[in-house]
Design an enzyme around this catalytic site. Structure first.
Site, PDB file in Angstrom:
ATOM      1  CE  LYS A 113      -4.155  -1.783   2.262  1.00 37.33           C
ATOM      2  NZ  LYS A 113      -5.075  -1.626   3.390  1.00 37.33           N
ATOM      3  CE  LYS A 198      -5.776  -8.764  -1.917  1.00 33.31           C
ATOM      4  NZ  LYS A 198      -5.434  -8.171  -0.631  1.00 33.31           N
ATOM      5  CE  LYS A 201     -13.653  -4.053   0.788  1.00 31.26           C
ATOM      6  NZ  LYS A 201     -13.564  -3.693   2.199  1.00 31.26           N
TER       7      LYS A 201
HETATM    8  P1  TYM Z   1     -10.739  -5.827   4.179  1.00 29.39           P
HETATM    9  O1  TYM Z   1     -11.981  -5.017   4.262  1.00 29.39           O
HETATM   10  O2  TYM Z   1      -9.671  -5.375   3.252  1.00 29.39           O
HETATM   11  O3  TYM Z   1     -11.077  -7.321   3.849  1.00 29.39           O
HETATM   12  C1  TYM Z   1     -12.114  -7.973   4.550  1.00 29.39           C
HETATM   13  C2  TYM Z   1     -11.924  -9.481   4.501  1.00 29.39           C
HETATM   14  O4  TYM Z   1     -11.964  -9.948   3.141  1.00 29.39           O
HETATM   15  C3  TYM Z   1     -10.837 -10.782   2.901  1.00 29.39           C
HETATM   16  N1  TYM Z   1     -10.457 -10.640   1.470  1.00 29.39           N
HETATM   17  C4  TYM Z   1     -10.325 -11.677   0.627  1.00 29.39           C
HETATM   18  N2  TYM Z   1     -10.481 -13.001   0.798  1.00 29.39           N
HETATM   19  C5  TYM Z   1     -10.296 -13.803  -0.290  1.00 29.39           C
HETATM   20  N3  TYM Z   1      -9.958 -13.326  -1.529  1.00 29.39           N
HETATM   21  C6  TYM Z   1      -9.784 -12.004  -1.737  1.00 29.39           C
HETATM   22  N4  TYM Z   1      -9.472 -11.550  -2.952  1.00 29.39           N
HETATM   23  C7  TYM Z   1      -9.971 -11.102  -0.634  1.00 29.39           C
HETATM   24  N5  TYM Z   1      -9.891  -9.753  -0.482  1.00 29.39           N
HETATM   25  C8  TYM Z   1     -10.191  -9.500   0.810  1.00 29.39           C
HETATM   26  C9  TYM Z   1      -9.752 -10.257   3.830  1.00 29.39           C
HETATM   27  O5  TYM Z   1      -8.775 -11.241   4.085  1.00 29.39           O
HETATM   28  C10 TYM Z   1     -10.568  -9.918   5.074  1.00 29.39           C
HETATM   29  O6  TYM Z   1     -10.763 -11.073   5.863  1.00 29.39           O
HETATM   30  N6  TYM Z   1      -7.416  -5.976   7.819  1.00 29.39           N
HETATM   31  C11 TYM Z   1      -8.770  -6.471   7.570  1.00 29.39           C
HETATM   32  C12 TYM Z   1      -9.793  -5.740   8.390  1.00 29.39           C
HETATM   33  C13 TYM Z   1      -9.653  -5.916   9.870  1.00 29.39           C
HETATM   34  C14 TYM Z   1      -9.784  -7.122  10.611  1.00 29.39           C
HETATM   35  C15 TYM Z   1      -9.622  -6.775  11.976  1.00 29.39           C
HETATM   36  C16 TYM Z   1     -10.007  -8.442  10.228  1.00 29.39           C
HETATM   37  C17 TYM Z   1      -9.432  -4.923  10.777  1.00 29.39           C
HETATM   38  N7  TYM Z   1      -9.414  -5.429  12.051  1.00 29.39           N
HETATM   39  C18 TYM Z   1      -9.694  -7.741  13.010  1.00 29.39           C
HETATM   40  C19 TYM Z   1     -10.066  -9.415  11.250  1.00 29.39           C
HETATM   41  C20 TYM Z   1      -9.906  -9.049  12.599  1.00 29.39           C
HETATM   42  C21 TYM Z   1      -9.061  -6.412   6.080  1.00 29.39           C
HETATM   43  O7  TYM Z   1      -8.286  -6.874   5.292  1.00 29.39           O
HETATM   44  O8  TYM Z   1     -10.217  -5.851   5.680  1.00 29.39           O
END
Ligand code: TYM
Length: 335
Positions: A113, A198, A201
């Site tokens: 990022k 991957k 978003k």
């Molecule tokens: P975020 O919003 O970027 O992603 C949310 C969840 O979606 C999963 N994910 C995917 N899984 C499979 N294939 C993909 N292409 C893909 N893109 C996203 C992510 O692994 C995530 O599980 N850092 C976290 C947010 C967070 C969080 C936490 C998660 C903040 N605090 C505490 C668990 C526990 C995240 O990536 O959000």
């Protein structure tokens, strides 16, 4: 015996896509009755990259509504907004002071990022995983359902908890070390325009992902245009055919058919025959989510009451852990 506890989070940036659903939210929903669940929309994480204040609140409510529409059962799950529970920010600060800087500089997501942000990398972006550790550790979570890309952040969370316990919890362990819950299939859904990247978003191309709220027409168009290869017959497990692996896996997960059934069904198929099948399975899987979403957003009071109740439950647990952490660190209790 109390049930094991689950905590997970999702950012309110951009639309939720199939990766978020198959990698994370589906795992929140499946088996939710076995756990005491806390799920949060992580709006504090959302401002670690430039954001628009005019849409933050609306985006947060939208993501909460979509998560709910995916099948969270409020008998087992508490849904809340991260910024509504101030213990998250406070614990993040306390954990900052015991987290070595080089642990954060080694994080893959930070490096990726940071490259995109150029000169504008905020301290918050570097600190993102400490706030995530605070989210998890506040709830003394046993399991954290996430996609594959969050594995390193989970390992860091465990390292931070172990370091805290080692330094300040010798007499009584303060923080529980959580385990990641990462599925074998769907943990890494790939882009529709490049099977080696991957689904994300932040990809500037809308064609690269299917959003959970995409109309049937948009889904059909995206699948029609998605990248494939020139080989006749579809197969799992060929590393030279990343798009084939990804699209077959999507078909398997969205249709609910077992992997060997899908492998046999598609062995001789051309892409021209397969794409309409995938389209149909995707639309059918997303339709109930979209219908439920429409019902939820039509009743804003309902969503607000869900989030209020979620916050109250979350606060009770989070404040208890925060008190224990502060006591271990030697803070005085306000009179
Ligand atoms: P975020 O919003 O970027 O992603 C949310 C969840 O979606 C999963 N994910 C995917 N899984 C499979 N294939 C993909 N292409 C893909 N893109 C996203 C992510 O692994 C995530 O599980 N850092 C976290 C947010 C967070 C969080 C936490 C998660 C903040 N605090 C505490 C668990 C526990 C995240 O990536 O959000």
């Amino acid at each position: 015996m109390p049930k094991p506890r689950v905590l997970s989070g999702i950012q309110p940036t951009g639309n939720l896509h199939l990766g978020n659903y198959l990698g994370a939210i589906r795992n929140w929903v499946d088996g939710q009755e076995q756990y005491e669940n806390f799920f949060c929309v992580v709006d504090l994480h959302a401002i670690t990259v430039p954001h628009d204040p005019a849409t933050l609140a609306a985006d947060t409510y939208e993501i909460a509504a979509v998560s709910l529409a995916c099948g969270l059962d409020l008998n087992y799950a508490n849904l809340f907004v991260q910024s509504h529970v101030s213990a998250h920010s406070e614990l993040a600060w306390l954990l900052n002071c015991i987290t070595p800087l080089n642990w954060l500089q080694d994080m893959i997501q930070f490096k990726e990022k940071a490259i995109k942000q150029g000169e504008n990398v905020s301290t918050g972006l570097l600190d993102y995983p400490v706030l995530m550790a605070a989210d998890i550790l506040l709830y003394q979570a046993d399991k954290v359902p996430v996609g594959e890309d969050q594995k390193q952040h989970l390992e860091l969370t465990r390292d931070i908890a172990a370091r805290f316990n080692h330094q300040f919890g010798k007499k009584k362990r303060v923080l529980k070390l959580p385990d990641p819950l990462i599925r074998a299939e769907g943990a890494r859904v790939m882009s529709l325009t490049d099977g080696t990247r991957k689904m994300s978003k932040s990809d500037p191309s809308e064609q690269s992902r299917i959003n959970l709220l995409d109309s049937p027409d948009t889904i059909a168009k995206k699948i029609k245009r998605c990248k494939t290869d020139l080989v006749q017959g579809l197969e799992f497990g060929n590393p030279d055919r990343p798009e084939c692996e990804n699209l077959l896996t999507l078909y398997q997960l969205l249709s609910g058919k077992p992997k060997d059934v899908v492998a046999a069904e598609c062995r001789e198929m051309s892409w021209g025959t397969f794409k309409p099948l995938l389209t149909e399975a995707t639309i059918a899987a997303l339709q109930p989510i979209q219908d439920k979403y429409q019902a939820i957003v039509a009743d804003k009071g309902y969503l607000e009451s869900v989030l209020k109740q979620g916050r109250e439950k979350a606060e009770a647990v989070a404040n208890e852990t925060l008190s224990q952490v502060k006591a271990a660190l030697g803070y005085s209790v306000p009179l």
